[in-house]
Write an enzyme that holds these catalytic residues in place. Sequence first.
Site, short mmCIF file in Angstrom:
data_model
loop_
_atom_site.label_atom_id
_atom_site.label_comp_id
_atom_site.label_asym_id
_atom_site.label_seq_id
_atom_site.Cartn_x
_atom_site.Cartn_y
_atom_site.Cartn_z
CG HIS A 27 -71.70 23.77 -56.99
ND1 HIS A 27 -70.86 24.08 -58.03
CD2 HIS A 27 -71.21 24.45 -55.92
CE1 HIS A 27 -69.93 24.91 -57.61
NE2 HIS A 27 -70.12 25.15 -56.33
CG ASP A 123 -72.83 27.87 -54.19
OD1 ASP A 123 -72.29 26.88 -53.69
OD2 ASP A 123 -72.22 28.70 -54.89
CD GLN A 354 -66.62 9.03 -56.85
OE1 GLN A 354 -66.21 9.14 -57.99
NE2 GLN A 354 -66.37 9.91 -55.92
CD1 TRP A 372 -66.48 18.64 -49.23
CD2 TRP A 372 -64.28 18.34 -48.96
NE1 TRP A 372 -66.27 18.29 -47.91
CE2 TRP A 372 -64.93 18.09 -47.72
CE3 TRP A 372 -62.89 18.19 -49.04
CZ2 TRP A 372 -64.21 17.73 -46.57
CZ3 TRP A 372 -62.19 17.81 -47.89
CH2 TRP A 372 -62.85 17.59 -46.68
CG ASP A 393 -62.27 22.74 -54.26
OD1 ASP A 393 -61.99 22.12 -55.31
OD2 ASP A 393 -63.32 22.52 -53.61
CD GLN A 394 -59.78 19.31 -58.53
OE1 GLN A 394 -58.74 18.99 -59.10
NE2 GLN A 394 -60.90 19.57 -59.19
#
Length: 498
Positions: A27, A123, A354, A372, A393-394
């Site tokens: 988040h 959010d 990353q 996401w 949610d992947q």
Amino acid sequence: MTTSHDYGAESFTAPHIALFPNAGMGHLMPYLRLATTLLGRRCRVTLITPSPTLTAAESAVTASFLLSYPEVSHHELRLIPDDDNTTSGNPYFLRFGRIARSIYLIRPLLSSVSPPLSAVVSDLLAASQAGPILADLGLPLYILWTSSAKLTALVDNLSSDPSRFNSSLSQVDFPANLGIPPLPIESVPPPFFSPDHILTHMLVTNARALHLAKGILINTFEGLEHETLKALNHSRIENGMPPLLAIGPLELCRMEPPKTTTPAQAGDYKRWLDCQPADSVVYVCFGSKDPIEVAQIQELGKGLMMSGVRFLWAVKSRELSDKADGVRELLGDSIGEDIVGRGRGMVVSEWVDQDEILGSPAVGGFVSHCGWNSVAEAAAAGVPVLAWPQNGDQGVNAHVVEESGLGIFPKNWGIGNGHRNGPVKGEEIGEKIRDFMKNEGLRARARRIGEAAEVAVGVGGSSHATLTGVLREMARRPPDAVTVTVSRILRYSIPVSA
Ligand code: UDP
């Protein structure tokens, strides 16, 4: 860059925007990127973070971000003490609930911020609590959705009738007029099957409060989710729902490595990566948490060895000890001398950069859990994804990866550990990774998506235009000092006010 868009110039006053992320790195990261994007558009940004944070990584990354962007004002929202004494259950879900219960404390903070705010971005899980407070203060609320547009379709379905979700069905169908393909039931987050689950309850309550928001900002773009965005926005606007505003990929944050990584460790993998040939390295990372069981981690280690491919693996596991040989202990004998950093592969147990890894010319593929942020980062970098979703949610995001052409999704590997008898074996993983890294057609498609991402955020691109529309709406609030000139898109922009 050439685009078919027709745009002119318009002056308006840059808004002052408060950003209030929820708990967890997944988040926090998009909010920091949004802050960077807004600074790039000359906005004033105030970051309000819940305190204490859930993880040390959140504190370290926030501190590093604020050092690198001193123009961002920072406030902490002190959370009310935990009143339920619950120690069992998913710590993220429990923290989401605690943050929601603390939101009433944000009112004095928002009204005392100077210069006055133009809007607040928060959010979804804060919508029902924050919405009425902001309405009272006359401040518009925008939601930053931290997953794919496709997931919003599922959440809309869930909130309209949670009892429709049943694990004995084979798929979830979307309303026919949307034209969104059905979703296999395995890809639905398991909490959605229990209306009383804490996450389901929070999602439904807040999704039903979304009419309080002006719009839903999403870190996605036309080149990644065009069909879904078009279909959903059409029906949302018809139903008086706030539009989905694709403004991604959000900008990378340029910041010092957070204090969780020592400079020496950071240097090791970067130096190693710099020495590898173009497109030769598969980067493996399953996000900021620890979703994979040890037995599967060890099979993945064997798979990487058997693939014959160069690899950089950012391993996370709660079973990983702090000991100097913690990684070796965790991996057992699955990976041998190749871990030393001089060989074909490298395993890093610390926080890695990353973005920088995905931007390295050496990286030719990404084995990802499809959080996401990771998908959006791979899309922005034009790096193909081998989707291996684990939870939440992947599974939905993995379908976006496949449908967009960004990557492949071996569905027979299942989602997480729950759907198979035992882990996916090293031999199978090795073979898949080898084929994946040899797939030049896939690499070319991923590259084209990366190029589309660049076009989307450039002047005249769809995401740039959409954000311009949002900023223009926000700027109708009391002015900040800086007046900027921005592009005005005359066609193709999504209406901002519902
Ligand atoms: N990330 C990183 N270094 C790490 C692990 C993760 O920079 O060692 C970042 C990654 O780039 C992404 C975020 O942390 O921005 C993880 O979010 P994502 O949605 O991909 O997965 P989650 O951790 O929420 O499951």
